[in-house]
Motif scaffolding. Structure first.
Motif, PDB file in Angstrom:
ATOM      1  N   SER A  16      -1.568  13.784  -4.364  1.00 22.31           N
ATOM      2  CA  SER A  16      -1.039  12.423  -4.280  1.00 22.31           C
ATOM      3  C   SER A  16       0.137  12.381  -3.309  1.00 22.31           C
ATOM      4  CB  SER A  16      -0.624  11.926  -5.663  1.00 22.31           C
ATOM      5  OG  SER A  16       0.402  12.742  -6.186  1.00 22.31           O
ATOM      6  N   GLY A  17       0.568  11.166  -2.972  1.00 20.92           N
ATOM      7  CA  GLY A  17       1.635  11.011  -1.974  1.00 20.92           C
ATOM      8  C   GLY A  17       3.022  11.260  -2.528  1.00 20.92           C
ATOM      9  N   ASN A  18       3.923  11.752  -1.667  1.00 19.14           N
ATOM     10  CA  ASN A  18       5.328  11.922  -2.043  1.00 19.14           C
ATOM     11  C   ASN A  18       6.030  10.569  -2.024  1.00 19.14           C
ATOM     12  OD1 ASN A  18       4.857  14.684  -2.054  1.00 19.14           O
ATOM     13  ND2 ASN A  18       5.606  14.961   0.041  1.00 19.14           N
ATOM     14  N   GLY A 123       1.178   9.318  -7.771  1.00 17.96           N
ATOM     15  CA  GLY A 123       2.099   9.412  -6.641  1.00 17.96           C
ATOM     16  C   GLY A 123       3.544   9.555  -7.104  1.00 17.96           C
ATOM     17  N   GLY A 124       4.361  10.247  -6.296  1.00 22.42           N
ATOM     18  CA  GLY A 124       5.767  10.449  -6.646  1.00 22.42           C
ATOM     19  C   GLY A 124       6.574   9.168  -6.529  1.00 22.42           C
ATOM     20  N   MET A 125       7.583   9.010  -7.374  1.00 21.50           N
ATOM     21  CA  MET A 125       8.461   7.838  -7.309  1.00 21.50           C
ATOM     22  C   MET A 125       9.365   7.937  -6.088  1.00 21.50           C
ATOM     23  SD  MET A 125       9.644   7.344 -11.287  1.00 21.50           S
ATOM     24  CE  MET A 125      10.844   6.117 -10.760  1.00 21.50           C
ATOM     25  N   GLY A 150       4.621  14.373  -4.804  1.00 24.69           N
ATOM     26  CA  GLY A 150       3.379  13.993  -5.468  1.00 24.69           C
ATOM     27  C   GLY A 150       2.789  15.153  -6.260  1.00 24.69           C
ATOM     28  N   GLN A 151       1.721  14.859  -6.976  1.00 22.73           N
ATOM     29  CA  GLN A 151       1.066  15.874  -7.799  1.00 22.73           C
ATOM     30  C   GLN A 151      -0.085  16.520  -7.028  1.00 22.73           C
ATOM     31  OE1 GLN A 151      -0.153  13.640 -11.223  1.00 22.73           O
ATOM     32  NE2 GLN A 151       1.888  13.656 -12.155  1.00 22.73           N
TER      33      GLN A 151
END
Length: 332
Positions: A16-18, A123-125, A150-151
């Protein structure tokens, strides 16, 4: 659908996205030389979302796309402007898809409803900008939060077919021939065992334009419940069928014994399968004359406590009776 296009097992690597960085910015404009902090927040990283799609029957579209990576969130900027969120990736999967953790093999989720969504990699906050950190004692903070990474996950998708009727039988029992005759499916048919290596689906047309779905499950062998051959990959497709049709050829040495072996394999794999509606069908009955059929019926009446029918797919015998019986079982 050809056998080569039916894919019921894929492994995916998801990233997932940072989240975007928060901004460190101090307000500046004409006549305001020392404005307060106004750095905006970073945007959220993109999710990877699995979504149920009732129009899909296979995982073939994921066969050659094993790595999925979502966009990163945008960085914050001045005037408390929040960065753009990373674009989410939606992956449509057929109903009946089971999601497993590849390393532990634990079931994470199951998708069984059209439109059902599951965030497989979140996705990361985004980080907070410096305007969040101002205080009476720190009026011009020159720091902000970085975005959260991200994960990254490895998952396995397994498809358990959602069909009304599942065909169960030993290899070369005539399952594919039956499916080809009463549906428009075109499974591979040949006079040797394990012709069918992947399930085939067909839509059976019934009276008054009504239909139901039949699945041809690859032939079960003794020991399949313990994983002999690729037994588990065959047996899992039976779990989602509401009615099981046991197909045993008329030239089998012992019809009762073959039926009991098949039943025992299902029981050892998952005892709940015995709660499903069952029908025994003796195929290839065109090889029997009327006298032999009557003798065989008398034996089955004594030996088995289950409904049974005699059919011949090649000679088109007993097929309408079979459809009537299945429709009755599905709608009781």
């Amino acid at each position: 659908m050809t056998e080569g296009n039916f894919v019921d097992y894929v492994k995916l690597h998801l990233t997932s996205g940072n989240g975007g960085k928060g901004s460190v910015h101090l307000h500046r404009e004409k006549y305001i030389t020392k404005g307060g902090p106004d750095g905006g927040d970073g945007g959220r990283g993109g999710h990877i979302i699995l979504r149920g799609n009732s129009n899909m029957w296979t995982l073939h579209h994921l066969k050659f796309k094993r790595h999925l990576r979502a966009e990163h969130g945008g960085h914050g900027s001045k005037s408390r402007s929040t960065g753009a969120d990373g674009e989410d990736i939606y992956v449509d999967v057929p109903l009946g898809t089971v999601i497993r953790d590849t390393e532990t093999q634990n079931v994470i989720h199951e998708i069984t409803v059209n439109g059902q969504e599951y965030i497989a990699a979140e996705g990361g906050m985004g980080g907070r900008g410096n305007w969040h950190f101002k205080s009476p004692t720190n009026q011009t903070p020159r720091y902000a939060q970085p975005g959260i990474e991200g994960q990254e996950h490895n998952i396995t998708l397994e498809l358990k077919i959602l069909a009304d009727v599942g065909l169960v039988g030993f290899p070369n029992a005539g399952k594919s021939t039956l499916l080809s005759v009463i549906t428009s499916a075109k499974p591979k048919i040949a006079d040797y065992e394990f012709t069918t290596l992947k399930p085939n689906l067909g839509i059976v047309e019934y009276r008054d334009f009504q239909t139901f779905v039949m699945a041809d499950i690859p032939g079960i062998i003794e020991g399949a419940a313990e994983g002999k051959g690729i037994g588990h990959r065959f047996l899992r497709h039976i779990e989602r069928n509401s009615t099981l049709l046991f197909l045993v050829p008329a030239d089998a040495p012992d019809i009762k014994k073959q039926y009991e072996i098949l039943l025992d394999e299902l029981k050892r794999y998952n005892p709940d399968l015995l709660d499903k509606e069952r029908l025994l069908v003796v195929s290839k009955c065109d090889m029997l004359d009327e006298e032999l059929q009557e003798e065989l019926k008398a034996e089955l009446d004594e030996q088995l406590n289950i409904s049974y029918l005699f059919i011949s797919s090649v000679a088109q015998q007993g097929l309408q009776e079979l459809k009537d019986k299945l429709w009755q079982m599905l709608n009781t």
